[in-house]
Design a protein around this motif. Structure first.
Motif, PDB file in Angstrom:
ATOM      1  N   VAL A  78      -1.571  23.202  -2.477  1.00  0.00           N
ATOM      2  CA  VAL A  78      -0.687  23.045  -1.322  1.00  0.00           C
ATOM      3  C   VAL A  78       0.392  24.110  -1.364  1.00  0.00           C
ATOM      4  O   VAL A  78       0.821  24.553  -2.426  1.00  0.00           O
ATOM      5  CB  VAL A  78      -0.049  21.641  -1.273  1.00  0.00           C
ATOM      6  CG1 VAL A  78      -1.095  20.576  -1.020  1.00  0.00           C
ATOM      7  CG2 VAL A  78       0.722  21.329  -2.556  1.00  0.00           C
ATOM      8  N   GLY A  79       0.796  24.543  -0.169  1.00  0.00           N
ATOM      9  CA  GLY A  79       1.839  25.551  -0.041  1.00  0.00           C
ATOM     10  C   GLY A  79       2.244  25.651   1.412  1.00  0.00           C
ATOM     11  O   GLY A  79       2.161  24.676   2.163  1.00  0.00           O
ATOM     12  N   GLN A  80       2.661  26.848   1.833  1.00  0.00           N
ATOM     13  CA  GLN A  80       3.075  27.075   3.213  1.00  0.00           C
ATOM     14  C   GLN A  80       2.110  28.047   3.879  1.00  0.00           C
ATOM     15  O   GLN A  80       1.693  29.041   3.283  1.00  0.00           O
ATOM     16  CB  GLN A  80       4.494  27.661   3.248  1.00  0.00           C
ATOM     17  CG  GLN A  80       5.561  26.728   2.714  1.00  0.00           C
ATOM     18  CD  GLN A  80       6.867  27.482   2.514  1.00  0.00           C
ATOM     19  OE1 GLN A  80       7.177  27.959   1.426  1.00  0.00           O
ATOM     20  NE2 GLN A  80       7.628  27.610   3.591  1.00  0.00           N
ATOM     21  N   CYS A  81       1.788  27.752   5.139  1.00  0.00           N
ATOM     22  CA  CYS A  81       0.873  28.611   5.901  1.00  0.00           C
ATOM     23  C   CYS A  81       1.495  29.994   6.107  1.00  0.00           C
ATOM     24  O   CYS A  81       2.659  30.108   6.491  1.00  0.00           O
ATOM     25  CB  CYS A  81       0.569  27.965   7.254  1.00  0.00           C
ATOM     26  SG  CYS A  81      -0.502  28.963   8.320  1.00  0.00           S
ATOM     27  N   PRO A  82       0.724  31.065   5.870  1.00  0.00           N
ATOM     28  CA  PRO A  82       1.258  32.423   6.036  1.00  0.00           C
ATOM     29  C   PRO A  82       1.171  32.960   7.463  1.00  0.00           C
ATOM     30  O   PRO A  82       1.650  34.056   7.736  1.00  0.00           O
ATOM     31  CB  PRO A  82       0.369  33.249   5.095  1.00  0.00           C
ATOM     32  CG  PRO A  82      -0.954  32.546   5.153  1.00  0.00           C
ATOM     33  CD  PRO A  82      -0.624  31.077   5.270  1.00  0.00           C
ATOM     34  N   PRO A 103      -6.903  33.067   0.616  1.00  0.00           N
ATOM     35  CA  PRO A 103      -6.155  32.239  -0.336  1.00  0.00           C
ATOM     36  C   PRO A 103      -4.948  32.940  -0.950  1.00  0.00           C
ATOM     37  O   PRO A 103      -3.905  32.306  -1.150  1.00  0.00           O
ATOM     38  CB  PRO A 103      -7.213  31.909  -1.399  1.00  0.00           C
ATOM     39  CG  PRO A 103      -8.506  31.944  -0.657  1.00  0.00           C
ATOM     40  CD  PRO A 103      -8.354  33.044   0.358  1.00  0.00           C
ATOM     41  N   ALA A 104      -5.102  34.217  -1.212  1.00  0.00           N
ATOM     42  CA  ALA A 104      -4.002  34.942  -1.858  1.00  0.00           C
ATOM     43  C   ALA A 104      -2.763  35.012  -0.972  1.00  0.00           C
ATOM     44  O   ALA A 104      -1.657  35.276  -1.460  1.00  0.00           O
ATOM     45  CB  ALA A 104      -4.458  36.360  -2.218  1.00  0.00           C
ATOM     46  N   ASP A 105      -2.923  34.764   0.349  1.00  0.00           N
ATOM     47  CA  ASP A 105      -1.790  34.846   1.269  1.00  0.00           C
ATOM     48  C   ASP A 105      -0.979  33.557   1.335  1.00  0.00           C
ATOM     49  O   ASP A 105       0.108  33.529   1.913  1.00  0.00           O
ATOM     50  CB  ASP A 105      -2.272  35.195   2.687  1.00  0.00           C
ATOM     51  CG  ASP A 105      -2.870  36.601   2.758  1.00  0.00           C
ATOM     52  OD1 ASP A 105      -2.536  37.422   1.883  1.00  0.00           O
ATOM     53  OD2 ASP A 105      -3.671  36.858   3.677  1.00  0.00           O
ATOM     54  N   LEU A 106      -1.495  32.452   0.773  1.00  0.00           N
ATOM     55  CA  LEU A 106      -0.777  31.178   0.819  1.00  0.00           C
ATOM     56  C   LEU A 106       0.582  31.332   0.137  1.00  0.00           C
ATOM     57  O   LEU A 106       0.688  31.878  -0.953  1.00  0.00           O
ATOM     58  CB  LEU A 106      -1.596  30.084   0.130  1.00  0.00           C
ATOM     59  CG  LEU A 106      -0.970  28.683   0.092  1.00  0.00           C
ATOM     60  CD1 LEU A 106      -0.870  28.099   1.493  1.00  0.00           C
ATOM     61  CD2 LEU A 106      -1.777  27.759  -0.813  1.00  0.00           C
ATOM     62  N   ILE A 107       1.616  30.818   0.792  1.00  0.00           N
ATOM     63  CA  ILE A 107       2.977  30.953   0.274  1.00  0.00           C
ATOM     64  C   ILE A 107       3.312  29.778  -0.659  1.00  0.00           C
ATOM     65  O   ILE A 107       3.059  28.623  -0.321  1.00  0.00           O
ATOM     66  CB  ILE A 107       3.988  31.010   1.442  1.00  0.00           C
ATOM     67  CG1 ILE A 107       3.686  32.238   2.323  1.00  0.00           C
ATOM     68  CG2 ILE A 107       5.423  31.055   0.935  1.00  0.00           C
ATOM     69  CD1 ILE A 107       4.459  32.258   3.625  1.00  0.00           C
ATOM     70  N   ASN A 108       3.853  30.083  -1.828  1.00  0.00           N
ATOM     71  CA  ASN A 108       4.277  29.075  -2.821  1.00  0.00           C
ATOM     72  C   ASN A 108       3.192  28.056  -3.165  1.00  0.00           C
ATOM     73  O   ASN A 108       3.387  26.842  -3.025  1.00  0.00           O
ATOM     74  CB  ASN A 108       5.537  28.340  -2.330  1.00  0.00           C
ATOM     75  CG  ASN A 108       6.724  29.260  -2.159  1.00  0.00           C
ATOM     76  OD1 ASN A 108       6.876  30.230  -2.897  1.00  0.00           O
ATOM     77  ND2 ASN A 108       7.552  28.971  -1.167  1.00  0.00           N
TER      78      ASN A 108
END
Length: 659
Positions: free
Chosen positions: A158-162, A184-189
């Motif tokens: 889970v993280g923030q949408c980029p 996937p590598a772009d997912l924030i936090n």
């Protein structure tokens, strides 16, 4: 007025609820009621043997696996994942039945014969994409929890949408809760749900569909949609966003850092607006944008990407999934849940036809013929998948050079009927969000199924997102407030019910329970015919709220007609006028009953029962005929006796003496 043309055969689908939960407000109010109403209409309009209404439980995927894992860990479920999905599938079937949702088949992608057929269809579908040159093998980085010693599936991160401008509350491995896809590598936090630690990235190889190469065909498809009567404009706008060129958004406070690396970046055009906090970097192709993303990330320049067509992932390594075919030695993969759910309706159609003892290739008459049409009812969150992704994959089945107008014998492109969000108390309701909507089951503690069906059709989800505000569940509602949910329901339980009862009781009192056989008055006939034609047009354009408005006017006019004319007959003791009023009113009731049949099937079927008529009563082949034309001996046809205080359209027990 030229009447709309309907197909000879039709398949109706209604999305697929996940197999980790029972049905909630959005499932029923946002999709299933509309799909069922349209399916019922088509059964009356073109013949029930020419309509297949299917859906099923979406059994696979990481959300289900993760939810199952958590429940078992918390001691809230004891059984296999197959048993978990089966349990929820049965609960979903039960609720659909309670709402009078009459599917030809409600299957499950992992359950019984449907699962076996779905595996075959899935393997054949992907093999054909590969043979036609529309797949690419890509190695990408996937989240890996080193502490747990395992790759993480989509919902275990889970993280923030980029994606720039996204309002999603939560981003997962490669898509957010609103359906935006990203690398996937772009997912924030990012965080692992297993250990709470930040996962590392490890390379995995999967098959992807070359969705980005279908830009031209999808653009042509969108242009065709613009000319379709009733096609919802917000859907075109939503699809169009994915046809925009690849872009990157960079905050203006990062411009100095951007200047320091611009010589290393692929060719791009910079767009800057005064009132915006970010600048837009537009690239010629996706490859250039991805290269730029890598460079910006390496230099710690913050950025977000925009919507565009990207390769659509088909496979993954989630254990709980449909096995992917072995192509080029890439073994042990499963099919990602979104792609296989898009062609699952084909699997379910084949399953149903097999149950009906039809030939193996009969499904093509329904999915690959220009005489047939597939209508897919979905919510707005799923436009990307059922729109660009599905349409491109269906076109790709044709061969190496597909067309936006598939030839006879190839998969035809389905019609999308998309509804906006149904909100709960004016906030977006989601079973995975902070605002918990009532379950579909809970609503039946306060309303009848037919009251809810009428309300959900009447709110206008084809135009905008609408708040569902049931008075019993609204803490802000006062005792004096009316219940908004009962507006359409009262049309049934109060207005239509009164009209039908008046006709039956009067004909029992004055004519021995027999409808007078008379020529219908010209104005009554004209009003009925005009209403039928307008109703047909509105159904053709999926304008369900306007259908409800039309029927509100027509049904109220039955009561106005009755009150005015029966009073005159009573005041003057004019039996001839009384018989004419009865003949005219029964024609109006017959018309209203047929038109309301798809909306309120239980009450209208009761009307047919008391008329003592057969199923042909609903057929649109005889839609303009008077009620006595269905009687073998009209002069002697006696209606079923209606006891005092019997209701055709009932109120919920909780509403008695409260209105």
């Amino acid at each position: 007025m030229r009447r709309p043309e309907f197909p000879k055969r039709a398949v109706i689908t209604a999305g697929m609820p996940y197999g980790n939960k029972e049905l909630h407000l959005g499932h029923i109010g946002g999709v299933f009621v509309h799909a069922d109403t349209f399916a019922r209409f088509l059964r009356d309009r073109i013949g029930k043997e020419n309509v297949i209404f299917i859906s099923g439980t979406d059994c696979y995927g990481s959300p289900i696996l993760e939810n199952y894992r958590q429940l078992v860990a918390d001691g809230l479920f004891n059984g296999t994942i197959e048993e978990f999905v089966q349990f929820n599938h049965e609960r979903q079937k039960e609720i659909l039945k309670d709402y009078h949702i009459e599917l030809n088949l409600f299957a499950g992608s992992s359950i019984g014969r449907a699962a076996e057929i779905h595996r075959e269809v899935s393997a054949d579908f992907i093999k054909k994409l590969y043979a036609n040159g529309h797949l690419v093998k890509m190695t990408t980085s996937q989240f890996y929890d080193a502490e747990a010693g395992t790759f993480l599936n989509g919902r275990q991160v889970v993280g923030q949408c980029p994606i720039a401008g996204c309002s999603s509350e939560r981003g997962y491995a490669d898509e957010c809760s609103l359906g935006h896809q990203y690398m996937p590598a772009d997912l924030i936090n990012p965080k692992s749900t297993l250990t709470g630690k930040k996962p590392e990235m490890r390379d995995v190889t999967n098959w992807y569909f070359k969705l980005d190469s279908f830009h031209k065909l999808l653009t042509q498809w969108v242009e065709k949609l613009r000319n379709k009567p009733g096609f919802r404009k917000f859907v075109i706008k939503s699809i169009q966003e994915f046809l925009e060129p690849p872009v990157i958004y960079v905050k203006k406070d990062q411009l100095d850092m951007l200047d320091s690396v611009k010589e290393k970046l692929p060719k791009y055009t910079l767009h800057e607006e005064e009132n915006k906090t970010s600048v837009v970097m537009a690239f010629d192709d996706l490859e250039s944008r991805e290269k730029a993303c890598s460079i910006l990330a390496e230099k710690s320049i913050r950025f977000r990407t925009g919507k565009t067509l990207v390769p659509f992932r088909l496979t993954g390594n989630v254990e709980w999934g449909v096995p992917a075919p072995n192509i080029e030695g890439l073994e042990g993969l499963t099919i990602w849940v979104w792609p296989e759910s898009l062609w699952a309706p084909i699997s379910f159609t084949k399953t149903y036809l097999e149950m009906e003892k039809k030939d193996k290739d009969t499904w093509k008459d329904w999915w690959c013929s220009k005489d047939s049409k597939v209508y897919q009812f979905i919510g707005e969150d799923n436009v990307y998948f059922y729109g660009p992704a599905e349409m491109a994959m269906f076109m790709a089945q044709q061969g190496k050079e597909p067309s936006v107008d598939p030839p006879e014998g190839e998969l035809q492109l389905p019609e999308l009927i998309v509804n906006n969000h149904i909100l709960f108390l004016n906030k977006k309701a989601s079973s995975s969000g902070k605002i918990k909507p009532p379950t579909a089951r809970e609503l039946l503690d306060y309303y009848t199924a037919e009251q809810l069906r009428a309300h959900f059709l009447g709110v206008g989800l084809g135009i905008r997102s609408v708040g569902f505000q049931p008075k019993p569940l609204n803490p802000a509602a006062s005792e004096k407030d009316s219940d908004p949910v009962l507006k359409e329901g009262n049309l049934l339980s109060n207005v239509f019910n009164r009209a039908v009862r008046s006709c039956f009781y009067t004909v029992q009192k004055y004519n021995d329970g027999k409808i007078p056989v008379r020529e219908i008055s010209k104005q009554v006939l004209e009003d009925a015919n005009n209403t039928i034609l307008e109703y047909e047009r509105l159904m053709y354009e999926y304008n369900f709220h306007l259908v409800m408005n039309l029927m509100d006017t027509y049904i109220r006019n039955i009561n106005k007609f009755w009150s005015k004319n029966i009073k005159e007959a009573e005041d003057n003791n004019d039996d001839d006028l009384r018989m004419q009023v009865l003949a005219d009113a029964f024609h109006m009731v017959r018309t209203a009953a047929v038109l309301m049949h798809p909306i309120a099937p239980e009450g209208t079927e009761m009307i047919r029962e008391y008329l003592r008529l057969g199923e042909e009563f609903w057929s649109w082949e005889r839609i303009f005929e008077p009620v006595y034309s269905f009687m073998e001996n009209p002069e002697e046809h006696r209606l079923k006796f209606l006891e005092p205080r019997v209701d055709f359209f009932k109120k919920h027990p909780s509403q008695i003496n409260k209105q």
